[in-house]
Write an enzyme that holds these catalytic residues in place. Structure first.
Site, PDB file in Angstrom:
ATOM      1  N   ASP A  26      47.699 -32.081  65.281  1.00  0.00           N
ATOM      2  CA  ASP A  26      46.280 -31.640  64.563  1.00  0.00           C
ATOM      3  C   ASP A  26      45.375 -31.328  65.728  1.00  0.00           C
ATOM      4  O   ASP A  26      45.804 -31.926  66.978  1.00  0.00           O
ATOM      5  CB  ASP A  26      45.733 -32.921  63.587  1.00  0.00           C
ATOM      6  CG  ASP A  26      44.274 -32.132  62.872  1.00  0.00           C
ATOM      7  OD1 ASP A  26      44.459 -31.022  62.684  1.00  0.00           O
ATOM      8  OD2 ASP A  26      43.398 -32.834  63.083  1.00  0.00           O
ATOM      9  N   ASP A  28      41.319 -30.651  65.850  1.00  0.00           N
ATOM     10  CA  ASP A  28      40.188 -31.327  65.576  1.00  0.00           C
ATOM     11  C   ASP A  28      40.138 -32.991  65.605  1.00  0.00           C
ATOM     12  O   ASP A  28      40.991 -33.293  64.528  1.00  0.00           O
ATOM     13  CB  ASP A  28      39.417 -30.807  64.490  1.00  0.00           C
ATOM     14  CG  ASP A  28      38.939 -29.183  64.802  1.00  0.00           C
ATOM     15  OD1 ASP A  28      38.397 -28.870  66.097  1.00  0.00           O
ATOM     16  OD2 ASP A  28      39.104 -28.497  63.868  1.00  0.00           O
TER      17      ASP A  28
END
Length: 342
Positions: A26, A28
């Site tokens: 991922d 963010d």
């Protein structure tokens, strides 16, 4: 698919970058926040890549194109090509293309990432409900997305036009704190129309399928900061996961996690890719990791010992998840977490 209920974080005698061929990362809250690299991210990823691990960046944020994301990562010191980036915009565009004819018009409520992904699938982005769209797609459009865009979506959806959403994350981390995400925007249209969108992003299967198709990963490790997207997505895909504590998940949420939100491994940040993971063992009615022992009490989780705070957290997870079984732990772990500084 049948799965046993996870009752503790797993150990690994190998560095995770050696035990898995591909890290599905991922962005963010894991690699960066507010556009700036998270501490230890750049050097950890560089070392993992140099050791032979493939790095793929998997994001529910549909705003930016893969090219833009790759350029940003490269500027941060993480050499990345567009083919290394998989977005929920790509996943939702594939989902729409499987249900709509080629050259179908799609009303876009979001940013350039959605438009590029739709064109890649032979679909035609349009801007108004009066453009006779065959579908509506909604993705994160950034903090400056005009309110009127939600009205355009609502007009079309209310007429019965099929509605798709890239993802439904209610929040998104930023350099200034936690901000509303695409899920909050989707709620606006849901409230106005009473309709339900088809959703592609994590933790749902279309996103996992898109990731596997684009990376060819055989032994993937999902790396994320969110229990309800990254970790649940790994659970739904039947693959292992590493939770890093650099984003939205805190210790209390981790202890209360139901089975689908329990990661395989837990670490502070991306340095966890470069090391093995300590074993959590049963010990006199409790659970031991490093110098800590966690024991379920009548009303709260008890913690004794000293050492690395993460070892204490891993032991607490084992105590909480074992008590909870297939539910969520109701025992208070606040005092124990405070002792660990978490």
């Amino acid at each position: 698919m049948s799965r046993s209920v996870r009752t503790k974080p797993e150990g690994s005698g190998q560095a995770l970058s050696e035990a898995y061929d591909t890290a599905l990362l991922d962005l963010d809250g894991v690699v960066y926040a507010g556009g700036n690299a998270i501490v230890h991210a750049v050097e950890s990823l560089d070392t993992a890549r140099a050791g032979g691990m493939r790095l793929a960046y998997v994001t529910n944020n549909a705003l930016r194109t893969p090219d833009t994301v790759a350029e940003h990562l490269t500027e941060l010191g993480i050499p990345t090509g567009a083919d290394d980036v998989i977005t929920s915009a790509q996943a939702v565009a594939r989902l729409i293309s499987e249900q709509m004819p080629r050259r179908a018009r799609v009303l876009v409520i979001g940013g350039e990432g959605l438009r590029v992904a739709l064109r890649e699938r032979g679909l035609v982005p349009v801007e108004s409900a009066d453009d006779d769209p065959a579908a509506v797609v909604q993705g994160y459009g950034g903090p400056d997305l005009p309110w009127g865009r939600f009205a355009e979506a609502s007009y079309a959806v209310a007429r019965g036009v099929p509605w798709f959403a890239s993802n439904t994350d209610l929040t998104i981390p930023s350099g200034r704190g936690i901000a509303p995400g695409n899920g909050a925007a989707v709620e606006v249209v849901r409230i106005a129309t009473g309709a339900e969108p088809q959703v592609a992003g994590k933790p749902l299967p279309p996103m996992h399928r898109e990731t596997v198709l684009r990376t060819g990963a055989e032994r993937p490790l999902v790396v994320g900061d969110r229990l309800d997207t990254d970790i649940e997505g790994a659970f739904n895909g039947g693959v292992d996961s590493l939770l890093v504590l650099t984003g939205v998940t805190d210790g209390a949420q981790l202890l209360a996690a139901p089975p689908q939100h329990r990661p395989t491994y837990v670490d502070a940040d991306l340095r966890g890719l470069l090391t093995g993971q300590p074993e959590v063992t049963e010990s006199d009615g409790g659970f031991r990791c490093g110098g800590w022992t966690a024991t379920p009490g009548d009303e709260r989780l008890e913690l004794d010992g000293e050492g690395e705070a993460l070892d204490g957290l891993r032991a607490l997870c084992a105590a909480a998840w074992t008590v909870a079984g297939e539910g969520s732990c109701a025992l208070d772990g606040g005092k124990a977490l405070a002792r660990l500084g978490l």
